[in-house]
Write an enzyme that holds these catalytic residues in place. Sequence first.
Site, PDB file in Angstrom:
ATOM      1  N   LYS A  73       0.849  -1.199   0.000  1.00 52.13           N
ATOM      2  CA  LYS A  73       0.000   0.000   0.000  1.00 52.13           C
ATOM      3  C   LYS A  73       0.881   1.245   0.000  1.00 52.13           C
ATOM      4  O   LYS A  73       1.897   1.284   0.715  1.00 52.13           O
ATOM      5  CB  LYS A  73      -0.892  -0.043   1.252  1.00 52.13           C
ATOM      6  CG  LYS A  73      -1.954   1.036   1.342  1.00 52.13           C
ATOM      7  CD  LYS A  73      -2.812   0.813   2.590  1.00 52.13           C
ATOM      8  CE  LYS A  73      -3.928   1.820   2.756  1.00 52.13           C
ATOM      9  NZ  LYS A  73      -4.750   1.563   3.958  1.00 52.13           N
ATOM     10  N   SER A 148      -9.718   1.568   3.047  1.00 52.00           N
ATOM     11  CA  SER A 148      -8.867   2.374   2.193  1.00 52.00           C
ATOM     12  C   SER A 148      -7.827   1.578   1.407  1.00 52.00           C
ATOM     13  O   SER A 148      -7.271   2.093   0.439  1.00 52.00           O
ATOM     14  CB  SER A 148      -8.136   3.423   3.030  1.00 52.00           C
ATOM     15  OG  SER A 148      -7.268   2.800   3.960  1.00 52.00           O
ATOM     16  N   SER A 172      -9.657  -0.946   7.234  1.00 57.50           N
ATOM     17  CA  SER A 172      -9.127  -0.832   5.873  1.00 57.50           C
ATOM     18  C   SER A 172      -8.380  -2.025   5.307  1.00 57.50           C
ATOM     19  O   SER A 172      -8.074  -2.023   4.119  1.00 57.50           O
ATOM     20  CB  SER A 172      -8.237   0.394   5.760  1.00 57.50           C
ATOM     21  OG  SER A 172      -9.036   1.528   5.639  1.00 57.50           O
TER      22      SER A 172
HETATM   23  N1  GLN Z   1     -13.080   3.543   6.401  1.00 55.98           N
HETATM   24  C1  GLN Z   1     -12.503   4.038   7.621  1.00 55.98           C
HETATM   25  C2  GLN Z   1     -12.269   5.520   7.517  1.00 55.98           C
HETATM   26  O1  GLN Z   1     -12.682   6.095   6.590  1.00 55.98           O
HETATM   27  C3  GLN Z   1     -11.273   3.276   7.953  1.00 55.98           C
HETATM   28  C4  GLN Z   1     -10.061   3.696   7.238  1.00 55.98           C
HETATM   29  C5  GLN Z   1      -8.862   2.881   7.577  1.00 55.98           C
HETATM   30  O2  GLN Z   1      -8.978   1.833   8.235  1.00 55.98           O
HETATM   31  N2  GLN Z   1      -7.711   3.362   7.188  1.00 55.98           N
HETATM   32  O3  GLN Z   1     -11.683   6.112   8.362  1.00 55.98           O
END
Ligand code: GLN
Length: 474
Positions: A73, A148, A172
Amino acid sequence: MIKELHKKLQSKQITSMQLTKQYLDSIEEKDGEIHGYLNVLKDRALKNAQEVDEKIGKGGDLELLEGVPCAIKDNMCIAGTKTTAASKILENYVAPYDATVIEKLNQKGAVYLGKTNLDEFAMGSSTENSAFGVTKNPYDNERVAGGSSGGSAAAVGGNMAVWALGSDTGGSTRQPASFCGVVGFKPTYGRVSRNGLIAMASSYDQIGPITKTVEDAAIVFDAICGKDEKDNTTVEKEDASFVENLKPDLKGKKIGLVKEFFGNGLDGRVEKVVKEMLEKAEKNGAELVELEMPMLKHSLAIYYLMMPSEVSSNLARLDGIRYGLNESKKSKSILDVYLKSRKAGFGDESKRRIILGTYVLSSGYYDAYYKKAQSVRELVKEEFADAFEKVDVLVSPTSPTPAFKIGEKAQDPLEMYLTDVYTVSANVGMIPAISIPAGVVVEAGKKLPVGLQLMGKWWDEQNMLNVAAGFEQL
Ligand code: GLN
């Protein structure tokens, strides 16, 4: 999957070059459409593959991950390569050092195919917040890959990498894995070093594997976990191997069904897939225990107060001076440099969270919001502690719906935040959690994967992985 490839490499049935080229070809063929990668590290990958092949040629013994192509990532630093966090503000940022996880993987001989797409600074649930374009779901190109870590999940789900690293602040690794039909694993907070991971919310972030199988997740986890003096929140633990101790196990396991997670807002088709899995588990000797966990309904609120606060503090370093985009030529004063660089560099969602977080942390509000959320976070942890007195693992769907359409939720941040309803609790509680493929729902002739989430006790990843592997066999 990794073990099989390892055997083939070691026994010279294939070379790492062949394997790496095969994946690079797959990226070339599919990623124009899917856009899982922001940066393909072709030369580096081929060079590393060649080194592994030379080692095999000399009769060397390979590590499990050695010569196996993977994806990282793009919020983790690989020295000498661009690390953008999918933000304009870091568009041309070249990492000067390796993240600790990368140092560890280098020692294991991992081959990096490239850096994958994400929501800007890992903030989002669909990868639509990337400054460099959305990642499409490999099962249905009109749908999101989740977020994400959408790029990493699409790369593995779309056979453009054997495995990948994601990061998980509120879900994420797990949610995109569930959308792309693969495994996503968030370890206990403090297991994996965050050094060299571009910080989102420091008391929530954890790096984790995205893989095809639970065994692969254990292999990658073995490679990246451990105490790191560069991250004081990491903890010294016995170093037993998770993959060596992995044994699929459902017999006599007590599986806690969180009642609150099977109610309102859950897509009936997802519920059906998950419930069918649970019935099968029961037939294979697992014991289902229904639990009420009333504190968990506060997790989303806790998360969306504390996370933006930590985000606003972490992103303050991106001021146009120290890193990345610098608008000084267009500015008349130092304040102007900050304002112009941040205005041009950050996307809407980042700005939204910085503003929210700054407000939450401002004098007069800090006690009412951040501190209160912190106290309630402790209550959530207590509720988990109570639950794990009664059961081995907790179970829920990973996401209330299968992958949604690109654009479907992008205009409504609140609706987007609600997609995290089942995943954030593990981050609030700092416990380990994993999403495994549970089945599919069919919509308009397309198969859409559904994930099942297991949550485990602090530091007891082994037990959770064993149960996950048991479910996987079903
Ligand atoms: N979807 C969650 C957010 O928008 C989690 C994001 C993540 O785990 N990096 O914060």
